[in-house]
Write an enzyme that holds these catalytic residues in place. Structure first.
Site, PDB file in Angstrom:
ATOM      1  N   ARG A  35     -13.665  -4.312  -7.807  1.00  0.00           N
ATOM      2  CA  ARG A  35     -13.095  -4.409  -6.461  1.00  0.00           C
ATOM      3  C   ARG A  35     -11.948  -5.424  -6.438  1.00  0.00           C
ATOM      4  O   ARG A  35     -11.017  -5.318  -5.643  1.00  0.00           O
ATOM      5  CB  ARG A  35     -14.162  -4.787  -5.418  1.00  0.00           C
ATOM      6  CG  ARG A  35     -13.574  -5.011  -4.024  1.00  0.00           C
ATOM      7  CD  ARG A  35     -14.608  -5.044  -2.893  1.00  0.00           C
ATOM      8  NE  ARG A  35     -15.819  -5.737  -3.249  1.00  0.00           N
ATOM      9  CZ  ARG A  35     -15.922  -7.063  -3.411  1.00  0.00           C
ATOM     10  NH1 ARG A  35     -14.887  -7.846  -3.212  1.00  0.00           N
ATOM     11  NH2 ARG A  35     -17.071  -7.588  -3.751  1.00  0.00           N
ATOM     12  N   TYR A  55       4.502   6.211  12.648  1.00  0.00           N
ATOM     13  CA  TYR A  55       3.241   6.860  12.313  1.00  0.00           C
ATOM     14  C   TYR A  55       2.200   6.448  13.363  1.00  0.00           C
ATOM     15  O   TYR A  55       1.975   5.252  13.591  1.00  0.00           O
ATOM     16  CB  TYR A  55       2.812   6.443  10.901  1.00  0.00           C
ATOM     17  CG  TYR A  55       1.594   7.167  10.442  1.00  0.00           C
ATOM     18  CD1 TYR A  55       1.627   8.536  10.215  1.00  0.00           C
ATOM     19  CD2 TYR A  55       0.394   6.500  10.256  1.00  0.00           C
ATOM     20  CE1 TYR A  55       0.497   9.219   9.816  1.00  0.00           C
ATOM     21  CE2 TYR A  55      -0.742   7.178   9.847  1.00  0.00           C
ATOM     22  CZ  TYR A  55      -0.683   8.530   9.625  1.00  0.00           C
ATOM     23  OH  TYR A  55      -1.805   9.205   9.233  1.00  0.00           O
ATOM     24  N   ASP A 104       7.700   0.551   6.278  1.00  0.00           N
ATOM     25  CA  ASP A 104       6.925   1.697   5.803  1.00  0.00           C
ATOM     26  C   ASP A 104       7.931   2.650   5.156  1.00  0.00           C
ATOM     27  O   ASP A 104       8.702   3.309   5.837  1.00  0.00           O
ATOM     28  CB  ASP A 104       6.202   2.349   6.986  1.00  0.00           C
ATOM     29  CG  ASP A 104       5.309   3.519   6.556  1.00  0.00           C
ATOM     30  OD1 ASP A 104       5.591   4.128   5.504  1.00  0.00           O
ATOM     31  OD2 ASP A 104       4.357   3.836   7.291  1.00  0.00           O
ATOM     32  N   LYS A 158       1.596  10.765   0.091  1.00  0.00           N
ATOM     33  CA  LYS A 158       2.707  11.667   0.387  1.00  0.00           C
ATOM     34  C   LYS A 158       3.554  11.881  -0.873  1.00  0.00           C
ATOM     35  O   LYS A 158       3.070  12.440  -1.825  1.00  0.00           O
ATOM     36  CB  LYS A 158       3.506  11.113   1.572  1.00  0.00           C
ATOM     37  CG  LYS A 158       2.612  10.664   2.757  1.00  0.00           C
ATOM     38  CD  LYS A 158       1.867  11.796   3.432  1.00  0.00           C
ATOM     39  CE  LYS A 158       0.796  11.330   4.413  1.00  0.00           C
ATOM     40  NZ  LYS A 158       1.212  10.374   5.421  1.00  0.00           N
TER      41      LYS A 158
HETATM   42  C1  LIG Z   1       0.595   9.430   6.246  1.00  0.00           C
HETATM   43  C2  LIG Z   1       1.351   8.221   6.634  1.00  0.00           C
HETATM   44  C3  LIG Z   1       0.701   6.977   6.734  1.00  0.00           C
HETATM   45  C4  LIG Z   1      -0.783   6.812   6.532  1.00  0.00           C
HETATM   46  O1  LIG Z   1      -1.153   6.994   5.189  1.00  0.00           O
HETATM   47  P1  LIG Z   1      -2.597   7.519   4.737  1.00  0.00           P
HETATM   48  O2  LIG Z   1      -2.462   7.614   3.251  1.00  0.00           O
HETATM   49  O3  LIG Z   1      -2.835   8.827   5.423  1.00  0.00           O
HETATM   50  O4  LIG Z   1      -3.610   6.500   5.171  1.00  0.00           O
HETATM   51  C5  LIG Z   1       1.478   5.881   7.074  1.00  0.00           C
HETATM   52  N1  LIG Z   1       2.805   5.989   7.309  1.00  0.00           N
HETATM   53  C6  LIG Z   1       3.456   7.161   7.229  1.00  0.00           C
HETATM   54  C7  LIG Z   1       4.916   7.212   7.503  1.00  0.00           C
HETATM   55  C8  LIG Z   1       2.753   8.314   6.885  1.00  0.00           C
HETATM   56  O5  LIG Z   1       3.402   9.486   6.823  1.00  0.00           O
END
Ligand SMILES: *Cc1c(COP(=O)(O)O)cnc(C)c1O
Length: 401
Positions: free
Chosen positions: A66, A119, A196, A221
């Site tokens: 962990r 998001y 992000d 993604k």
């Molecule tokens: C999907 C997404 C997230 C969240 O990520 P997860 O892997 O689903 O927890 C955060 N920011 C953006 C821009 C996203 O497209």
């Protein structure tokens, strides 16, 4: 003539912070086992929750999976290099785990400025923190630089912000932020800047080089790229912030499984090919959709008339592969489109090899300033002519008689 074995490979991460090769190469070369005779070209997956250890452990010794485990390291090394950090990234169990870790850097009672269009779960987490911990939030239009800087600076009634959260391009409106200007203004008041970078990927934009303190990714993604893992990561160049984020990951326990991280590294190897193909197809589709009789609006920073075009040209190495369109006719027309496609997959995720699309306002949590008929498209790597033919037939089928 040099043999393959004599070619220089990227050195240890501390020795070579910015790498000597270009990003598309780095995505292939970083995080490989040492190049010795008989060594595997791919790192192994180690399935062990604990490590042999006794007495006072020396710094960095592996103890418990962990806290740290070697199967994370190759991916963390590669992503850290791609984002131009001196440090490896920290991988977490999901993008939201990474976002929660980054938001934990806001001190008690601090102000967090966020994009109105972002998001939805990030905004939901900020609202939850606000209701439970005294954190204050303020939503801004991230492409309105003056308004963002005013919110960050504060005034007689608002303290300066502790953190500015940036998405650029934003989800789902694709607004483009002037990141260097925002980061400089935030620095003046001591606010941390978190970006992000999920939509752009480090191939298209490297926020740490434009003044950001922390980058977060939904690795789910583009980085992993095959819609088969859920994973997240944070990257920072700052020693103290990295130690705090590492500690957050350890005590909150939102850690990644070794197989998922290995799959993400495998996906990362083709990141450049996938992103190049997807964003060139996205630009072709955006231009054609802008002329389509069943489309009232298209947003993609590649379009010369798009509000984000000039900034994207100046600040990004591409326009990304997410676009939006509005068929007009409200939710029914957009729903009809998502039901009439045969090749595009109606699904909520993005950044995979397969093209997906979704009407965002089908979720009650989506911002009310997002139009009801807005459909977000994530362009994959299929042949662009097939993608176009399917969209065209679906738009015509969904068109009211
Ligand atoms: C999907 C997404 C997230 C969240 O990520 P997860 O892997 O689903 O927890 C955060 N920011 C953006 C821009 C996203 O497209």
């Amino acid at each position: 003539m040099s043999t393959d074995l004599e070619q220089p490979v990227p050195g240890p991460i501390d020795a070579d912070p910015h790498g000597t090769v270009r990003p598309a190469t780095l995505a292939v070369t970083a995080g490989r086992p040492a190049r010795t005779r008989g060594a595997p070209v791919n790192p192994p997956v180690v399935l062990s929750s604990t490590y042999v250890s006794t007495g006072t452990p020396p710094a960095g010794e592996l103890l418990y999976a962990r806290i740290d485990t070697e199967t994370w390291h190759p991916f963390e090394d590669a992503l850290g290099r791609l984002e131009h950090s001196r440090h490896p990234a920290l991988v977490l169990g999901s993008g939201m785990a990474a976002i929660a870790a980054a938001m934990s850097l806001v001190p008690r009672g601090g102000r967090l400025v966020l994009p109105r269009h972002a998001y939805q779960v990030s905004l939901g987490l900020a609202a939850d923190l606000a209701s439970r911990t005294g954190l204050e939030t303020e939503l801004v239009d991230i492409d309105d630089t003056a308004a963002v800087l005013a919110a960050v600076r504060g005034d007689a009634t608002r303290a300066p912000a502790a953190m500015l959260w940036v998405e650029s391009p934003t989800n789902p409106m694709l607004e483009v932020a002037d990141l260097p200007a925002l980061a400089a203004g935030a620095r003046d008041v001591g606010a941390l800047v978190v970006v992000d970078n999920t939509f752009a990927t480090p191939l298209v934009q490297r926020p740490l080089t434009q003044g950001a303190d922390v980058v977060v990714h939904s690795v789910t993604k583009y980085l992993a790229g095959h819609s088969d893992v859920v994973l997240g990561a944070v990257v920072t160049d700052d020693d103290d912030l990295r130690a705090r984020l590492h500690s957050y990951r350890t005590v909150h326990g939102a850690v990644a499984g070794p197989w998922e991280v290995w799959l993400a590294l495998r996906g990362l190897r083709t990141l450049a090919l996938r992103v190049e193909r997807a964003q060139s197809s996205a630009a072709v589709l955006a231009a054609r959709l802008a002329e389509h009789p069943s489309v009232v609006e298209v947003r993609h920073p590649s379009l010369p008339g798009d509000p984000g075009h000039a900034r994207a040209l100046a600040l990004m190495d591409g326009f990304g592969a997410i676009l939006c369109l509005r068929p007009g006719g409200g939710a029914p027309a957009a729903d009809a489109l998502t039901e009439a496609v045969r090749l595009w997959v109606p699904a909520t995720s993005l950044g995979g090899v397969e093209s997906t699309l979704e009407r965002r306002r089908r979720f009650a949590t989506e911002s009310p300033t997002v139009p009801e008929d807005l459909v977000r498209l994530s362009v994959g790597i299929e042949d662009v002519e097939d993608l176009w033919a399917d969209l065209d037939q679906a738009l015509r089928a969904g068109r009211p008689a």
